[in-house]
Motif scaffolding. Structure first.
Motif, PDB file in Angstrom:
ATOM      1  N   ILE A  28      44.838 -38.539   5.457  1.00 40.87           N
ATOM      2  CA  ILE A  28      45.493 -38.977   4.219  1.00 40.87           C
ATOM      3  C   ILE A  28      47.004 -39.026   4.415  1.00 40.87           C
ATOM      4  N   HIS A  29      47.553 -37.996   5.022  1.00 43.19           N
ATOM      5  CA  HIS A  29      49.002 -37.941   5.258  1.00 43.19           C
ATOM      6  C   HIS A  29      49.465 -39.104   6.137  1.00 43.19           C
ATOM      7  N   ASP A  30      48.660 -39.446   7.145  1.00 41.88           N
ATOM      8  CA  ASP A  30      49.011 -40.525   8.078  1.00 41.88           C
ATOM      9  C   ASP A  30      48.633 -41.911   7.553  1.00 41.88           C
ATOM     10  N   ARG A  31      48.105 -41.965   6.331  1.00 45.02           N
ATOM     11  CA  ARG A  31      47.689 -43.211   5.687  1.00 45.02           C
ATOM     12  C   ARG A  31      46.587 -43.926   6.466  1.00 45.02           C
ATOM     13  N   ARG A  32      45.689 -43.127   7.055  1.00 40.07           N
ATOM     14  CA  ARG A  32      44.474 -43.657   7.660  1.00 40.07           C
ATOM     15  C   ARG A  32      43.311 -43.517   6.690  1.00 40.07           C
ATOM     16  N   ALA A  33      43.483 -42.706   5.653  1.00 41.16           N
ATOM     17  CA  ALA A  33      42.472 -42.494   4.616  1.00 41.16           C
ATOM     18  C   ALA A  33      43.193 -42.423   3.275  1.00 41.16           C
ATOM     19  N   PHE A  34      42.467 -42.821   2.223  1.00 39.30           N
ATOM     20  CA  PHE A  34      43.093 -42.955   0.916  1.00 39.30           C
ATOM     21  C   PHE A  34      42.215 -42.302  -0.149  1.00 39.30           C
ATOM     22  N   PRO A  35      42.739 -41.302  -0.854  1.00 36.81           N
ATOM     23  CA  PRO A  35      41.934 -40.618  -1.881  1.00 36.81           C
ATOM     24  C   PRO A  35      42.008 -41.327  -3.232  1.00 36.81           C
ATOM     25  N   TYR A  36      40.864 -41.413  -3.865  1.00 38.41           N
ATOM     26  CA  TYR A  36      40.754 -41.938  -5.220  1.00 38.41           C
ATOM     27  C   TYR A  36      39.938 -40.930  -6.008  1.00 38.41           C
ATOM     28  N   TYR A  37      40.377 -40.578  -7.180  1.00 39.20           N
ATOM     29  CA  TYR A  37      39.628 -39.590  -7.954  1.00 39.20           C
ATOM     30  C   TYR A  37      39.710 -39.896  -9.441  1.00 39.20           C
ATOM     31  N   HIS A  38      38.673 -39.454 -10.120  1.00 40.74           N
ATOM     32  CA  HIS A  38      38.570 -39.593 -11.571  1.00 40.74           C
ATOM     33  C   HIS A  38      37.823 -38.367 -12.067  1.00 40.74           C
ATOM     34  N   ILE A  43      36.546 -40.060  -4.118  1.00 38.64           N
ATOM     35  CA  ILE A  43      36.198 -40.951  -3.015  1.00 38.64           C
ATOM     36  C   ILE A  43      37.391 -40.980  -2.081  1.00 38.64           C
ATOM     37  N   ILE A  44      37.151 -40.693  -0.818  1.00 40.62           N
ATOM     38  CA  ILE A  44      38.185 -40.848   0.201  1.00 40.62           C
ATOM     39  C   ILE A  44      37.737 -42.015   1.074  1.00 40.62           C
ATOM     40  N   ALA A  45      38.528 -43.072   1.056  1.00 44.64           N
ATOM     41  CA  ALA A  45      38.167 -44.317   1.727  1.00 44.64           C
ATOM     42  C   ALA A  45      39.076 -44.557   2.930  1.00 44.64           C
ATOM     43  N   GLU A  46      38.531 -45.312   3.865  1.00 43.21           N
ATOM     44  CA  GLU A  46      39.311 -45.734   5.021  1.00 43.21           C
ATOM     45  C   GLU A  46      38.976 -47.193   5.308  1.00 43.21           C
ATOM     46  N   LEU A  47      39.875 -47.867   5.973  1.00 44.78           N
ATOM     47  CA  LEU A  47      39.653 -49.252   6.350  1.00 44.78           C
ATOM     48  C   LEU A  47      39.196 -49.274   7.800  1.00 44.78           C
ATOM     49  N   PRO A  51      35.786 -56.654  15.036  1.00 47.42           N
ATOM     50  CA  PRO A  51      36.322 -57.912  15.565  1.00 47.42           C
ATOM     51  C   PRO A  51      36.233 -59.085  14.585  1.00 47.42           C
ATOM     52  N   GLN A  52      35.204 -59.118  13.746  1.00 49.28           N
ATOM     53  CA  GLN A  52      35.004 -60.273  12.865  1.00 49.28           C
ATOM     54  C   GLN A  52      35.335 -60.023  11.403  1.00 49.28           C
ATOM     55  N   HIS A  53      35.549 -58.788  11.013  1.00 45.13           N
ATOM     56  CA  HIS A  53      35.877 -58.500   9.607  1.00 45.13           C
ATOM     57  C   HIS A  53      36.396 -57.070   9.458  1.00 45.13           C
ATOM     58  N   GLN A  54      36.841 -56.768   8.245  1.00 43.58           N
ATOM     59  CA  GLN A  54      37.259 -55.413   7.876  1.00 43.58           C
ATOM     60  C   GLN A  54      36.314 -54.898   6.804  1.00 43.58           C
ATOM     61  N   GLU A  55      36.144 -53.585   6.772  1.00 43.44           N
ATOM     62  CA  GLU A  55      35.219 -52.962   5.832  1.00 43.44           C
ATOM     63  C   GLU A  55      35.854 -51.714   5.243  1.00 43.44           C
ATOM     64  N   VAL A  56      35.677 -51.502   3.944  1.00 44.34           N
ATOM     65  CA  VAL A  56      36.078 -50.252   3.317  1.00 44.34           C
ATOM     66  C   VAL A  56      34.930 -49.269   3.506  1.00 44.34           C
ATOM     67  N   HIS A  57      35.227 -48.176   4.143  1.00 48.38           N
ATOM     68  CA  HIS A  57      34.240 -47.119   4.356  1.00 48.38           C
ATOM     69  C   HIS A  57      34.590 -45.980   3.409  1.00 48.38           C
ATOM     70  N   CYS A  58      33.728 -45.736   2.434  1.00 45.77           N
ATOM     71  CA  CYS A  58      33.919 -44.606   1.528  1.00 45.77           C
ATOM     72  C   CYS A  58      33.424 -43.374   2.274  1.00 45.77           C
ATOM     73  N   TRP A  59      34.321 -42.809   3.032  1.00 48.54           N
ATOM     74  CA  TRP A  59      34.061 -41.764   3.997  1.00 48.54           C
ATOM     75  C   TRP A  59      33.534 -40.508   3.322  1.00 48.54           C
ATOM     76  N   ILE A  60      34.166 -40.103   2.239  1.00 42.01           N
ATOM     77  CA  ILE A  60      33.740 -38.923   1.487  1.00 42.01           C
ATOM     78  C   ILE A  60      33.550 -39.335   0.033  1.00 42.01           C
ATOM     79  N   VAL A  61      32.366 -39.073  -0.490  1.00 41.01           N
ATOM     80  CA  VAL A  61      32.065 -39.305  -1.901  1.00 41.01           C
ATOM     81  C   VAL A  61      31.545 -37.972  -2.419  1.00 41.01           C
ATOM     82  N   ALA A  62      32.287 -37.364  -3.328  1.00 39.64           N
ATOM     83  CA  ALA A  62      31.952 -36.000  -3.752  1.00 39.64           C
ATOM     84  C   ALA A  62      32.214 -35.820  -5.238  1.00 39.64           C
TER      85      ALA A  62
END
Length: 93
Positions: A28-38, A43-47, A51-62
């Motif tokens: 999160i500090h290095d901006r490789r992961a992004f926290p979203y909360y409500h 949800i902590i997501a990463e991009l 080679p052919q596309h980008q994907e949002v990976h919701c790495w942690i869902v808690a």
């Protein structure tokens, strides 16, 4: 203790303990992961770049599922803004 630390630890334990809480904090500090909360949802997501596309990976869902679902549109919006074509997630049964 950081906000949601216990939830992060629980999610990491379920996922097979591939990372420590400090690894998550560093990402999160290095901006490789992004926290979203409500309320009680996180949800902590990463991009992930392929080679052919980008994907949002919701790495942690808690936390409460309904609170996670409330924050999901924000995560999806971020994904669109950064050019992701897909979204996937893990961290919940």
């Amino acid at each position: 203790m950081i906000p949601f630390q216990a939830k992060i630890e629980e999610a990491l334990e379920r996922a097979g303990r591939t990372h420590s809480v400090q690894d998550v904090i560093d990402a999160i500090h290095d901006r490789r992961a992004f926290p979203y909360y409500h309320r009680d949802g996180l949800i902590i997501a990463e991009l992930v770049r392929y080679p052919q596309h980008q994907e949002v990976h919701c790495w942690i869902v808690a936390g409460k599922l309904e609170d996670c679902l409330e924050v999901l549109p924000e995560v999806e919006g971020w994904g669109r803004r950064v050019g992701a074509r897909y979204i996937c997630g893990e961290g919940r049964k």
